[in-house]
Design an enzyme around this catalytic site. Sequence first.
Site, PDB file in Angstrom:
ATOM      1  N   GLY A   6       0.662  -1.068   0.249  1.00 14.78           N
ATOM      2  CA  GLY A   6       0.124   0.377   0.127  1.00 14.78           C
ATOM      3  C   GLY A   6       0.935   1.326   0.018  1.00 14.78           C
ATOM      4  O   GLY A   6       2.163   1.638  -0.028  1.00 14.78           O
TER       5      GLY A   6
ATOM      6  N   LYS B 285       1.346  -4.270   8.541  1.00  8.56           N
ATOM      7  CA  LYS B 285       2.027  -3.113   7.488  1.00  8.56           C
ATOM      8  C   LYS B 285       3.299  -3.071   7.976  1.00  8.56           C
ATOM      9  O   LYS B 285       3.464  -1.748   9.111  1.00  8.56           O
ATOM     10  CB  LYS B 285       0.626  -2.113   7.793  1.00  8.56           C
TER      11      LYS B 285
ATOM     12  N   ASP C 294      -9.243   7.568   1.243  1.00  4.47           N
ATOM     13  CA  ASP C 294      -8.584   6.012   0.004  1.00  4.47           C
ATOM     14  C   ASP C 294      -9.461   5.209   0.348  1.00  4.47           C
ATOM     15  O   ASP C 294      -8.868   3.769   0.588  1.00  4.47           O
ATOM     16  CB  ASP C 294      -6.645   6.449   0.282  1.00  4.47           C
TER      17      ASP C 294
END
Length: 963
Positions: free
Chosen positions: A644, A663, A759
């Site tokens: 991402g 992440k 987003d």
Amino acid sequence: MYLLKFFPMIFTSKEERRKFHDSFKGCFILLILIASANICSGLTDQVEVSALKAIHRDVGDVLNRLSNWAGDDPCGSGWTGVICETINGTGHVTELRLLNMNLTGSIAPDVGNLTELVILDFMWNNITGSIPPEIGNLSKLYLLLLNGNKLTGELPPELGNLSQLNRIQIDQNNISGPIPSTFQFLNNAKHFHMNNNSLNGSIPPELGRLENLVHLLLDNNDLSGELPAELSNISTLLIMQLDNNHFSGSIPSNYSQLGNLRKLSLRNCNLTGVIPDVSAMSNLGYLDLSSNQLTGQLPLAISQTITTIDLAYNKLDGDIPDALYKLRGLELLFLQNNFLNGTFNGSIMEHDLFANASSVLILDIQYNNITDYQSGALLSLSNVTLRLYGNPVCNDNSLGGNICNEYNGSILNLSLPNTATSPSLECSSELTCDPSRNFELVYGLSLLYGECHCAYPLNIGYRLKSPGFAIFPPYEDGFQVHLSSGLNLSVYQVNVSSYNWEPGPRLSMNIKLFPNNTTNEFTEAEVDHLFNTFTSWIIPDNYTFGPYELLFFNKDFPYNGTLSPGTTSSLSGGAIAGIIIGVIIFTGVLVAVFVILIAKRQQRYAKARRHHERIKVAGVKDFTYEEMTKATNNFEGSTEVGQGGYGKVYRGTLADGTVVAIKRAQEGSLQGAREFFNEIELLSRIHHRNLVSLIGFCDDEDEQMLVYEYMENGTLRDHLNLSSKQPSNFVTRIQIALGSARGILYLHTEANPPIYHRDIKASNILLDSNRRAKVADFGLSRLAPVAELEGDTGGHVSTVVKGTPGYLDPEYFYTHKLTDKSDVYSFGVVLLELITGMQAITKGKNLVREVNLAYEAGMLLSVVDPRMGPYPAECLRPLVSLAISCCQDDTDSRPSMSEVVRELEAIWSLIPGKDTMGSLETSISTDSGVNYSKGLYFNNSFASSEVSGSGLMSGTIPHVAPR
Ligand SMILES: *[C@@H]1O[C@H](CO)[C@@H](O)[C@H](O)[C@H]1NC(C)=O
Ligand SMILES: *[C@@H]1O[C@H](CO)[C@@H](O)[C@H](O)[C@H]1NC(C)=O
Ligand SMILES: *[C@@H]1O[C@H](CO)[C@@H](O)[C@H](O)[C@H]1NC(C)=O
Ligand SMILES: *[C@@H]1O[C@H](CO)[C@@H](O)[C@H](O)[C@H]1NC(C)=O
């Protein structure tokens, strides 16, 4: 057969399709038998037979096209071009279609004895003489089509008796004299096409009584006198095109009341005075008042829908008002040869380039008194052309580029920047058609699948008489959708093979129609049907494309044996000669603005100053770097599951066996410890079943990581991709939509402070093992430089917009003001993805625009994802309406997230028998006791071109014009 063709995507298997085909064929043959029995029975009315014979006698049939006009029963023996109906046991002529037959001679007055006539068609012949007044006796006449001949004489006042007349086409003849004032009684007339004659005198003020008139085309005549103020009463008027006449006086100021007008074209009419107020024409798309002697200022307010403004060659002065710079849909602004002064302000030009990669903007301000130039970012783009030659600002030649070069082109041959039409389609397998057999390659359903086949096209000459644009490429896709829906074909069956602008401007094209992908040849009945559709003007009017004319309908091999009249392109008087000249191929070089912008993405490298103090946040775990390496096998490639804006995502297994998503911030996303702590603190307080929850974090060894619950079923995007093995059914898709909407609503209303996601996209919606939707990556936009789009290239202050192309709220893009409605827009795009299966941007096509085009053309079925299987038709419409209303340009017209949730709940409640359908992962089958009959598809109102707003949604769907 036709139905089969209209809905090619609705059968889930070939077998079903064939079954349906066979049963339908039976019905079809039966219908033909009934129809022909009807035609055959009864002899033709004898008065009409003698009238036809008189007509035959007076026309010169040089090619013997009417050789079968023999005997006494035209209806029984099928005379060419004669179409009958049986009324009380006797055959009566209802249509006379003699177009394109090289006929000469004149029209016999006896035509007035064909009292049942509905269509009289002599288009594109060489007929001379005058129009017989007896035509005024045809009380049922609906279409009077005499255009493209050599008719002379005056218009008979008797034509005013034709109270049923819908369309009078006498254009391109040599008819002289006045327009009879009796035409005021044609009160069902919608189309007055009388351009290119020698009509003189003034326009009768009485025409203001025509309360249904839509198109008034009187251009290229010798009309004079003042424009009647009374025409302002025709509230239905969409196009007023009166160019090249010799009027006097000014444009009546009350024309500003023509609130529905789409196009006003008064070029070269000798008009004086000022430009009337056009601000109330809220749908105006095309304004041409060039080559008059107009004085005063440019319009201070003008509709946002306008694409084309030509006010060149007048005596206008003052500066260019701000309003003109703010027209987002503008494509062409011609102001050359006036007395305009002041500064040309490029920096405030806000053009809608982002939404449409193939759009262009041409600004011609040559030969004015512009003294200054304020540079603007967008003007350096290749899609924008500015011409300032002949202004004082160009005296020192400091502007550079081509801005100060002289240019002499006309509106007909604009030298366009390198624009691309639809990107070239690809076939899923390689296929070469045998050239010796006249076959051509047909691409599969253009929006979805690359299934190709070889087939014989039908070649058609087609011309837009008064289009609402001056630059075609941005409209080409929309045109294909429009025409295919009007012909009940699929979009892939219609192909504009070449086009050419002619004086008017009119746009003439060569069009190829292809049979559907089950065959390589149209049947005779299909050819007849297509021909009739064109020549009966059954194709619904379209505001953008305006009226059309059929120039030819070419029946080359293998279609030359078919019945209907009209062949080859031997057109009258050379008028049409040379229409189709160059084949303009726009190759797939897409100068997509967003691509440029992305390429210029700016990387901010925040040098992270690391503090190794441990932080504590209630409810989330603080992992060490070592724990993270263990969980991911030292971040092994095989554990990587995504990437991402923030960094890479890994699948990890914690010591206690819990599977998590990790992440890992990349360089540039690293935060100061305090900021990182604040974000974790914020995220830790957010809990909702439709939001991916944060389990922990790691801030250790110069690394920052976020640890989330792992979502077994990946992203919604993967799920919708063509390669997905288990595409969701309709019910699951609604559940996914509703779940993610609730998650976003929570962020907007329950989080403190509210979180705007920024987003939202299908790849940020994850599905757990039950396919429940959970929104991911919220709050991250504050942590990470997601996708940054630099919006300025002109050395001004650089502004940064975050988001993903295709999902980005256009309002946010322009104003940089972030609101909850920006998420609503992006969510609307996700809904469209759920409905169509397509991506936000595919091969340069913007999904929002594609669906709007299909919606406008009544062709929504062509974009609905066939892989979701049967669905209740009554649920689809409100769903599409909702998606479209979320994706409106105007922020205020979008619903709020809470309205979105409420609407989705309403749609959910409409799904019949969903409760009996079991758990989420159960796929719906037709034998689940729910009546998902195939009939649902055919009842679907999207099949018709008149789709109105959802019923459920308050507020109507805006008419979205293709740009
Ligand atoms: C058509 O009708 C008119 C008047 O009713 C008549 O004089 C004329 O002969 C008719 N034409 C034919 C060909 O019968
Ligand atoms: C109409 O007349 C104009 C002016 O004579 C001419 O340029 C144009 O080609 C004509 N258009 C048609 C369709 O005949
Ligand atoms: C219109 O043209 C005709 C000749 O075709 C002429 O006799 C007549 O005077 C003209 N009328 C006007 C108002 O110009
Ligand atoms: C197209 O199909 C619809 C319904 O299927 C029908 O109402 C319409 O008349 C058809 N139009 C043409 C041009 O065949």
